[in-house]
Design an enzyme around this catalytic site. Structure first.
Site, PDB file in Angstrom:
ATOM      1  N   GLU A 214       0.336  -1.144   0.416  1.00  0.00           N
ATOM      2  CA  GLU A 214      -0.066   0.098   0.138  1.00  0.00           C
ATOM      3  C   GLU A 214       1.138   1.403   0.223  1.00  0.00           C
ATOM      4  OE1 GLU A 214      -2.341  -3.007   3.072  1.00  0.00           O
ATOM      5  OE2 GLU A 214       0.097  -2.259   1.858  1.00  0.00           O
TER       6      GLU A 214
ATOM      7  N   CYS B  20      -0.263   0.169   7.809  1.00  0.00           N
ATOM      8  CA  CYS B  20      -0.302   0.016   6.273  1.00  0.00           C
ATOM      9  C   CYS B  20      -2.053   1.373   6.697  1.00  0.00           C
ATOM     10  CB  CYS B  20      -0.744  -0.760   5.879  1.00  0.00           C
ATOM     11  SG  CYS B  20       1.360  -1.225   5.373  1.00  0.00           S
TER      12      CYS B  20
ATOM     13  N   ALA C  30       9.433 -42.710  -4.870  1.00  0.00           N
ATOM     14  CA  ALA C  30       8.956 -43.819  -6.015  1.00  0.00           C
ATOM     15  C   ALA C  30       9.470 -45.492  -6.460  1.00  0.00           C
ATOM     16  CB  ALA C  30       9.739 -43.025  -7.483  1.00  0.00           C
TER      17      ALA C  30
ATOM     18  N   THR D  69      21.353 -40.606   2.486  1.00  0.00           N
ATOM     19  CA  THR D  69      21.332 -39.966   0.103  1.00  0.00           C
ATOM     20  C   THR D  69      22.390 -39.052  -0.134  1.00  0.00           C
ATOM     21  OG1 THR D  69      18.747 -40.197   0.725  1.00  0.00           O
ATOM     22  CG2 THR D  69      19.782 -38.968  -1.477  1.00  0.00           C
TER      23      THR D  69
END
Length: 338
Positions: free
Chosen positions: A56, A89, A157, A199
């Site tokens: 604003e 604002c 997967a 991983t």
């Protein structure tokens, strides 16, 4: 004060376009458009990040002071009513002489909400428009405000017999190219991507999002969970956004990611990490790629997720089924959506 419905709806659509120019992070993406009493666009603005003017105020800065008097401010989020790095604002709009404010999503913050009421008490006409679209724009940010953590999607997967890899540990490739391309689009759609140190040590992934036709696709920041050291020559150290490390206390680590402005997390680690998130009840969505193949052996996609009896099974709601080449995509929610 009667509004201009057509001009305000067009302005709200434009404000949503402006909002996504701003960064995702600790603060929401917000856009604003200022209209004259006859519906002309006077100024536009959006929030460019923490510490910068809110949408604003950014829009008001484009106008001469007298131009804002009697104007309508169309904003994607209720104007804030608190002082942080910037001022309220709602007070800025009142001081500018804005006569009408139209907003989409309500501000959920305890400290920052109440802007609409403050404006109304100051004599401004206040209305709501496109509430659903406004909430959709900042859905992930709203999720963080309600839960204190990012929205978590767990991906894996698998073969049709529920294996993530062959007996010797090899897993490239269970799925076909269409499914793998979809994974990269999902990576790009998330703020962060999580794997475990296992991983990283076994596969040495880079964890970038490689989206065909879009060399500038957004990149998720990698988050490595675990306590083992990441090798100095690990590919992840070359990621364009660097990487973060995290320990085993998942909920605490998620709160830290949210505090850093990360709104969504894509868990792409192996069975250990996926099972840990499910066991802790910190999974909101699942993305599963089913390949029409059989592997057998011990390498199942999940281990212990805290289900001891059939009465404790984790029932899901399937939200999407799609054929991707020869594979099947299954998307589901866990019932943890907030």
């Amino acid at each position: 004060m009667a509004g201009n419905p057509v001009a305000e709806r067009d302005a709200m659509a434009r404000a949503r376009e402006l909002a996504v120019r701003g960064p995702r992070g600790v603060n929401p993406q917000v856009g604003a458009v200022l209209l004259s009493p006859d519906g002309r666009v006077l100024g536009e603005g959006w929030h460019r990040g923490a510490g910068t003017p809110h949408a604003e105020v950014d829009a008001l800065s484009r106008l001469r002071p007298e131009e804002a008097r009697g104007a309508t401010a169309v904003v994607t989020l209720e104007p804030c009513n608190h002082t942080g790095r910037t001022g309220p604002c709602a007070e800025a709009l009142l001081a500018a002489g804005v006569a009408r404010v139209v907003y989409a999503s309500a501000d959920p913050g305890e400290a920052s909400s109440g802007g609409a009421a403050r404006l109304a008490s100051g004599g401004v006409d206040v209305d709501r428009l496109d509430e659903a679209e406004g909430e959709a724009l900042i859905a992930d940010w709203l999720f963080v405000q309600r839960t204190g953590r990012p929205r978590v999607t767990v991906k894996w997967a698998q073969s049709l017999d529920g294996r993530a890899a062959a007996a010797d540990g090899t897993s490239r490739w269970i799925t076909g190219p269409e499914a793998r391309a979809h994974v990269h689009r999902e990576r790009s759609a998330h703020d962060a991507i999580a794997v475990g140190t296992g991983t990283v040590l076994a596969d040495d992934p880079l964890l970038t999002a490689r989206v065909d036709g879009d060399p500038d696709a957004p990149q998720p920041i990698p988050v490595v969970f675990g306590t083992r050291e990441i090798p100095a020559d690990a590919a992840i150290r070359q990621h364009p956004r660097g990487h973060r490390t995290a320990g085993h206390e998942l909920e605490r680590e998620l709160f830290g990611l949210a505090a850093a402005g990360l709104q969504t997390l894509y868990v792409e680690g192996g069975p250990t990490l996926a099972s840990a998130f499910l066991r802790a009840g910190l999974t909101d969505r699942l993305t599963i790629y089913l390949a029409p193949t059989l592997l057998g052996g011990p390498r199942t996609v999940l281990d212990d997720i805290g289900v001891g009896t059939i009465d404790e099974q984790r029932r899901l709601t399937v939200t999407r089924l799609e054929q991707l080449g020869r594979d099947l995509l299954v998307e589901a929610t866990t019932g943890k959506e907030h």
